[in-house]
Design an enzyme around this catalytic site. Structure first.
Site, short mmCIF file in Angstrom:
data_model
loop_
_atom_site.label_atom_id
_atom_site.label_comp_id
_atom_site.label_asym_id
_atom_site.label_seq_id
_atom_site.Cartn_x
_atom_site.Cartn_y
_atom_site.Cartn_z
N HIS A 186 0.83 -1.20 0.00
CA HIS A 186 0.00 0.00 0.00
C HIS A 186 0.87 1.25 0.00
O HIS A 186 2.12 1.15 -0.05
CB HIS A 186 -0.99 -0.03 1.16
CG HIS A 186 -0.36 -0.08 2.52
ND1 HIS A 186 0.49 0.88 2.98
CD2 HIS A 186 -0.45 -1.01 3.52
CE1 HIS A 186 0.89 0.59 4.21
NE2 HIS A 186 0.34 -0.57 4.56
N HIS A 198 4.09 1.40 2.29
CA HIS A 198 5.22 0.62 1.78
C HIS A 198 5.80 1.28 0.54
O HIS A 198 7.02 1.36 0.37
CB HIS A 198 4.79 -0.80 1.40
CG HIS A 198 3.99 -1.52 2.44
ND1 HIS A 198 2.77 -2.08 2.17
CD2 HIS A 198 4.23 -1.76 3.75
CE1 HIS A 198 2.30 -2.65 3.27
NE2 HIS A 198 3.16 -2.46 4.24
N CYS A 220 0.70 -9.26 23.41
CA CYS A 220 -0.26 -8.91 22.36
C CYS A 220 0.08 -9.72 21.13
O CYS A 220 1.20 -9.62 20.61
CB CYS A 220 -0.19 -7.42 22.03
SG CYS A 220 -1.14 -7.03 20.54
N CYS A 227 0.89 -7.50 18.00
CA CYS A 227 2.22 -6.88 17.97
C CYS A 227 3.32 -7.93 18.08
O CYS A 227 4.50 -7.62 17.87
CB CYS A 227 2.41 -5.90 19.11
SG CYS A 227 1.20 -4.59 19.15
N CYS A 257 -3.66 -3.46 24.80
CA CYS A 257 -2.52 -3.14 23.95
C CYS A 257 -2.60 -1.67 23.53
O CYS A 257 -3.63 -1.24 23.01
CB CYS A 257 -2.53 -4.03 22.71
SG CYS A 257 -1.41 -3.43 21.43
N HIS A 311 -3.12 -1.80 19.49
CA HIS A 311 -4.32 -2.42 18.92
C HIS A 311 -5.60 -2.16 19.72
O HIS A 311 -6.69 -2.40 19.24
CB HIS A 311 -4.13 -3.94 18.80
CG HIS A 311 -3.16 -4.33 17.74
ND1 HIS A 311 -1.79 -4.37 17.96
CD2 HIS A 311 -3.35 -4.68 16.46
CE1 HIS A 311 -1.18 -4.75 16.85
NE2 HIS A 311 -2.09 -4.94 15.92
N LYS A 343 -11.77 16.74 6.47
CA LYS A 343 -12.80 16.94 5.44
C LYS A 343 -12.31 16.62 4.03
O LYS A 343 -12.37 17.44 3.14
CB LYS A 343 -13.25 18.41 5.50
CG LYS A 343 -12.06 19.37 5.61
CD LYS A 343 -12.51 20.79 5.64
CE LYS A 343 -11.39 21.77 5.90
NZ LYS A 343 -10.07 21.54 5.45
N LYS A 378 -13.72 14.17 -1.54
CA LYS A 378 -13.54 13.34 -2.73
C LYS A 378 -12.29 12.46 -2.65
O LYS A 378 -11.88 11.86 -3.62
CB LYS A 378 -13.39 14.27 -3.95
CG LYS A 378 -14.58 14.24 -4.90
CD LYS A 378 -14.35 15.15 -6.09
CE LYS A 378 -13.04 14.86 -6.81
NZ LYS A 378 -12.56 15.91 -7.68
N1 MSP Z 1 8.38 -6.42 8.85
C1 MSP Z 1 8.52 -5.22 9.61
C2 MSP Z 1 9.84 -4.54 9.29
C3 MSP Z 1 11.06 -5.37 9.45
S1 MSP Z 1 12.49 -4.53 8.98
C4 MSP Z 1 13.75 -5.48 9.50
C5 MSP Z 1 7.37 -4.28 9.29
N2 MSP Z 1 6.72 -4.47 8.15
S2 MSP Z 1 5.49 -3.58 7.63
O1 MSP Z 1 4.98 -4.28 6.49
O2 MSP Z 1 4.58 -3.32 8.67
O3 MSP Z 1 6.11 -2.28 7.09
C6 MSP Z 1 6.35 -1.18 7.92
C7 MSP Z 1 6.93 -0.08 7.06
O4 MSP Z 1 6.00 0.25 6.01
C8 MSP Z 1 7.13 1.23 7.77
O5 MSP Z 1 8.33 1.29 8.48
C9 MSP Z 1 7.11 2.18 6.63
O6 MSP Z 1 8.31 2.04 5.91
C10 MSP Z 1 5.99 1.64 5.78
N3 MSP Z 1 4.68 2.15 6.19
C11 MSP Z 1 3.57 1.43 6.47
N4 MSP Z 1 2.53 2.27 6.68
C12 MSP Z 1 2.94 3.55 6.54
C13 MSP Z 1 2.29 4.81 6.51
N5 MSP Z 1 1.00 4.95 6.74
N6 MSP Z 1 3.04 5.89 6.19
C14 MSP Z 1 4.35 5.79 5.86
N7 MSP Z 1 4.99 4.62 5.87
C15 MSP Z 1 4.39 3.51 6.41
O7 MSP Z 1 7.14 -3.40 10.08
#
Ligand code: MSP
Length: 577
Positions: free
Chosen positions: A21, A24, A129, A132, A146, A149, A298, A301
């Protein structure tokens, strides 16, 4: 940027319990822009991303989907790969924690730490948890739930292996204090120093297999699997082959990690302690970005969630998506994502500022070219050159700190300057005044330079647009080769030459003589009537006493030669592009 250096950049490895998403994608896009930028500067770059595939979260998601954890992990890991392919991500490697190359290094490090007395078995009870995958201390719990969560915790008592992390607390504080940009931006450094004011606990690094099967078995006790962070963090090392591997020795000393603020503590506290205990150098910088928020307030859209937000990339294109996320978020701070803001930036910055400049410049350059005697640069031309050099310096400085937003703002300041230069110089008016040819030629050269600069500097950020701009800038400078279809109407050997044939070709409205070095490959009679491709705008050249007015195109390899012909009929004189 200074001399060529070595650069190793990692993203977090993403959990395979959810589809890729916006969050990531953001981390991966900025890592990609940074990797491209450093490659552009001539650095030797290794850029790693991947997926984190063990642990309760994955096992539970797989169970919900009714498939094995491995099958589940395979599917989502492929979805991440595909998403990065679609975003034009240029990672050098993609690691999966279920790969043998990773497991091998995790087990080797665990064994080494166990042998060194850094790991011990102990009884532990606490509030756990499952979401987590961690225990919470009484201090952290909110209303018995938690803090993350907001779900009830489960009291669990079990024997586990612990890493003696507490003994590294003093060392870690000192390291952070001695290296002010070890964790950056500063707010995160301060957060960690604040956290380290309380005593640091040892770290539980195992889970009994009776509770969790889906993990890497401890090499010294296979009734346990490795706890997720100990497994996941080591990916940064295992992907380079681990200590002793040539790639590891080359890149590890230059590692920088890039993460979201959600995983600050494992990266800023556990990981340096683990590395220190394993006798490995710690990373040079931990670069921490903020969080994207969606749907706050707000945004009528606007997109509703992080998955939909990423889908905007398909609607508006890769470059637009990359540009928006890099330009909208100040590195380290949170930002709001909305379709309105996205479209606003698209119209103002991309369509208007950049789009107009590129359209104007390419039209001018295509119309008039950069040939002709250019007049001396005036103050306006020199100002554009100075602005380019200054922007380059500022972009370098911004990128040094992962300040993508600032880097783009500097590039856009330059775009603004060039747009104003076009307004001021009025090249269309110059074109109408024969006496001002020299001035026009100079303005066009200045514009071609500006376009070329943009084609290069935008590459890391907007790879597709930049490639098009480079082509346009290159076209403007390249001496134009004019190609035509020609029909061979007569062919004869050139006297006293083994290699040359004298051809008479028709270009429809004219006939020309062209001398071609093809006598050893074609008999004159075989050529008559053939349609070939010729270059028509060359200076006449005398070959063995015969004047040639053009050139027949041919390819050759391994002593074979073939002239270019048509695969469908066209009249002589037809343009070839
Ligand atoms: N698997 C662990 C990380 C292990 S690293 C040795 C993990 N994975 S995760 O799929 O949850 O990814 C977390 C990462 O996704 C965040 O650190 C960030 O890089 C990105 N993001 C996920 N949601 C995000 C937002 N809403 N905004 C910005 N980045 C975020 O944690």
């Amino acid at each position: 940027m200074t001399a060529r250096s070595t650069f190793y950049l990692t993203t977090p490895i993403y959990y395979v319990n959810a589809a890729p998403h916006l969050g990531h994608a953001y981390t991966t896009i900025i890592a990609d822009a940074m990797a491209r930028y450093r490659r552009l500067a001539g650095d030797d770059v290794w850029f790693l991303t991947g997926t984190d595939e063990h642990g309760d979260k994955i096992a539970q998601a797989a169970a919900r989907a009714g498939v094995s954890p491995q099958a589940y992990a395979d599917e989502i890991s492929s979805a991440f790969r595909a998403a990065w392919g679609g975003l034009g991500i240029t990672h050098n490697d993609f690691i999966r924690t279920t790969e043998p190359r990773h497991q091998k290094v995790v087990q080797a490090i665990l064994q080494a730490l166990r042998d060194a007395g850094e790991i011990y078995l102990d009884k532990y009870g606490g509030n756990y948890c499952f979401g987590c995958e961690r225990f919470y201390t009484d201090k952290e719990i909110v209303d018995g739930k938690c803090p993350d969560h907001r779900t009830p915790l489960t009291y669990i008592e079990e024997e586990n292996y612990f890493f003696k992390m507490s003994k590294y607390q003093g060392w870690l504080i000192e390291h952070i204090e001695r290296h002010p940009d070890f964790i950056r931006p500063e707010r995160y450094r301060n957060e960690i120093l604040g956290f380290l004011r309380d005593p640091l606990q040892d770290l539980s690094i195992s889970r009994p297999r009776t509770r969790l099967e889906w993990g890497i078995p401890l090499p010294f006790d296979d009734t346990y699997v490795t706890y997720v962070w100990f497994d996941a963090l080591i990916n940064y090392v295992s992907a380079l082959g681990g200590p002793g591997d040539a790639r590891f020795e080359k890149f590890w000393p230059h590692v920088q990690h890039l993460i979201g603020k959600d995983i600050l503590k494992p990266h800023a506290v556990y990981w340096p302690c683990m590395l220190k205990a394993a006798g490995l150098p710690v990373y040079t910088h931990l670069n921490v970005h903020g969080y994207w928020n969606i749907g706050g307030g707000k945004m009528s859209k606007s997109v509703g969630n992080v998955v939909e937000a990423l889908a905007l990339k398909d609607r508006y294109g890769n470059d637009a998506f990359r540009y928006f996320v890099m330009r909208e978020m100040a590195f380290g701070l949170d930002a709001a994502f909305s379709e309105e803001a996205f479209v606003g930036r698209l119209n103002a910055d991309l369509a208007n500022d950049l789009g107009n400049l590129v359209a104007r410049a390419t039209t001018l350059l295509a119309g008039f070219g950069t040939g002709g005697d250019a007049g001396a640069p005036d103050a306006g031309d020199q100002e554009v050159a100075r602005a380019a050099a200054e922007a380059r310096r500022l972009v370098d400085a911004a990128m040094e700190e992962f300040a993508f937003q600032r880097a783009l703002a500097e590039i856009w300041a330059f775009i603004g300057a060039v747009n104003r230069y076009v307004d001021a110089t009025q090249p269309w008016a110059l074109a109408k005044a024969p006496a001002r040819r020299g001035r026009l030629a100079r303005v066009l050269l200045t514009l071609a330079d500006a376009l070329q600069w943009l084609g290069i500097m935008l590459g890391p950020f907007l790879p597709d647009a930049a490639a098009k701009i480079r082509v346009a800038a290159g076209d403007a400078r390249a001496p134009r080769v004019e190609l035509r279809v020609a029909e061979v109407v007569a062919a004869e050997p050139v006297p006293k030459s083994k290699k040359l044939l004298k051809l008479t070709v028709s270009l429809g409205d004219e006939q020309r003589t062209m001398v071609a070095g093809i006598a050893e490959h074609y008999a004159p009679a075989d050529l008559v009537g053939k349609k070939v491709v010729v270059v028509v705008n060359l200076e006449p050249a005398k070959l063995m006493g015969v004047e040639s007015n053009g050139m027949v195109l041919a390819g050759s390899a391994d002593g074979k030669l073939a002239i270019l012909t048509l695969d469908r009929d066209l009249p002589p004189g037809a343009k070839v592009r």
